[in-house]
Motif scaffolding. Structure first.
Motif, PDB file in Angstrom:
ATOM      1  N   UNK A  30      14.452  -8.921   6.056  1.00 10.00           N
ATOM      2  CA  UNK A  30      15.021  -9.409   7.319  1.00 10.00           C
ATOM      3  C   UNK A  30      14.881  -8.360   8.421  1.00 10.00           C
ATOM      4  N   UNK A  31      15.222  -7.111   8.106  1.00  7.40           N
ATOM      5  CA  UNK A  31      15.097  -6.062   9.126  1.00  7.40           C
ATOM      6  C   UNK A  31      13.637  -5.848   9.538  1.00  7.40           C
ATOM      7  N   UNK A  32      12.732  -5.852   8.578  1.00  2.00           N
ATOM      8  CA  UNK A  32      11.311  -5.627   8.885  1.00  2.00           C
ATOM      9  C   UNK A  32      10.742  -6.747   9.742  1.00  2.00           C
ATOM     10  N   UNK A  56      -0.947   3.995  16.773  1.00  5.01           N
ATOM     11  CA  UNK A  56       0.464   4.227  17.113  1.00  5.01           C
ATOM     12  C   UNK A  56       1.337   3.037  16.714  1.00  5.01           C
ATOM     13  N   UNK A  57       0.812   1.815  16.829  1.00  5.32           N
ATOM     14  CA  UNK A  57       1.559   0.638  16.392  1.00  5.32           C
ATOM     15  C   UNK A  57       1.785   0.674  14.884  1.00  5.32           C
ATOM     16  N   UNK A  58       0.752   1.064  14.159  1.00 10.71           N
ATOM     17  CA  UNK A  58       0.858   1.127  12.703  1.00 10.71           C
ATOM     18  C   UNK A  58       1.800   2.246  12.258  1.00 10.71           C
ATOM     19  N   UNK A  62       5.113   1.654  10.124  1.00 14.78           N
ATOM     20  CA  UNK A  62       5.321   2.414   8.890  1.00 14.78           C
ATOM     21  C   UNK A  62       6.655   3.138   8.922  1.00 14.78           C
ATOM     22  N   UNK A  63       6.984   3.719  10.060  1.00 11.68           N
ATOM     23  CA  UNK A  63       8.241   4.457  10.192  1.00 11.68           C
ATOM     24  C   UNK A  63       9.461   3.580   9.987  1.00 11.68           C
ATOM     25  N   UNK A  64       9.523   2.458  10.690  1.00  7.09           N
ATOM     26  CA  UNK A  64      10.729   1.645  10.537  1.00  7.09           C
ATOM     27  C   UNK A  64      10.756   0.926   9.196  1.00  7.09           C
ATOM     28  N   UNK A 127      10.661   5.926  -0.843  1.00  5.33           N
ATOM     29  CA  UNK A 127      11.762   5.364  -0.041  1.00  5.33           C
ATOM     30  C   UNK A 127      12.871   4.840  -0.951  1.00  5.33           C
ATOM     31  N   UNK A 128      12.491   4.196  -2.049  1.00  3.62           N
ATOM     32  CA  UNK A 128      13.481   3.678  -2.998  1.00  3.62           C
ATOM     33  C   UNK A 128      14.274   4.838  -3.599  1.00  3.62           C
TER      34      UNK A 128
END
Length: 147
Positions: A30-32, A56-58, A62-64, A127-128
């Motif tokens: 949902x957040x993504x 820069x978009x990628x 990737x960051x969020x 991340x997990x």
């Protein structure tokens, strides 16, 4: 609690585990997708269906998505009936499937630079783990405050 058919605890624990993993997964998705849509409305990203070729978009995506992966894993660990780190890592293992599909799709459909889905695939488990580790440190700090 014991019944004619055995104990209820393992079944309840299994349901709670499934719920914790579902909550973590839904949080990430949902957040993504919500952030993707917001950036499309704001013309930061190209419209759906068009390739995202800007590095820069990628990097932004990737960051969020990494941050949301950590948040979702934290949620899975927080609501797990036991073994919070195990639940966070299980969520990461589940996330490897759509990430691998993204790698395949990127090569077959030319949706943007190949490094982005590869980076997503390579960062899922980190991340997990970070989400589980943050929960563990949060729990340690909370326990210290109660003492």
């Amino acid at each position: 609690m014991t019944t004619l058919y055995g104990t209820l605890r393992p079944r309840r624990s299994l349901l709670r585990s499934a719920g914790a993993l579902s909550l973590g997964f839904v949080t990430i998705v949902v957040l993504s997708l919500g952030t993707d849509q917001l950036f499309r409305v704001l013309d930061v990203f190209p419209p759906w269906g068009e390739p995202m070729n800007e590095p820069s978009d990628n990097l932004l995506a990737l960051g969020y998505r990494c941050i949301y992966g950590v948040l979702g894993s934290f949620a899975a660990a927080r609501f797990a009936p036991d073994a919070p780190m195990g639940h966070a890592l299980a969520l990461g293992a589940i996330g490897l499937l759509p990430s691998a599909a993204g790698v395949v799709a990127a090569f077959n459909m030319a949706l943007g630079p190949a490094w982005y889905p590869i980076a997503r695939f390579l960062t899922v488990m980190a991340c997990a783990w970070l989400g589980g580790a943050l929960f563990r440190s949060h729990n340690t700090l909370a326990a210290g405050c109660r003492a």
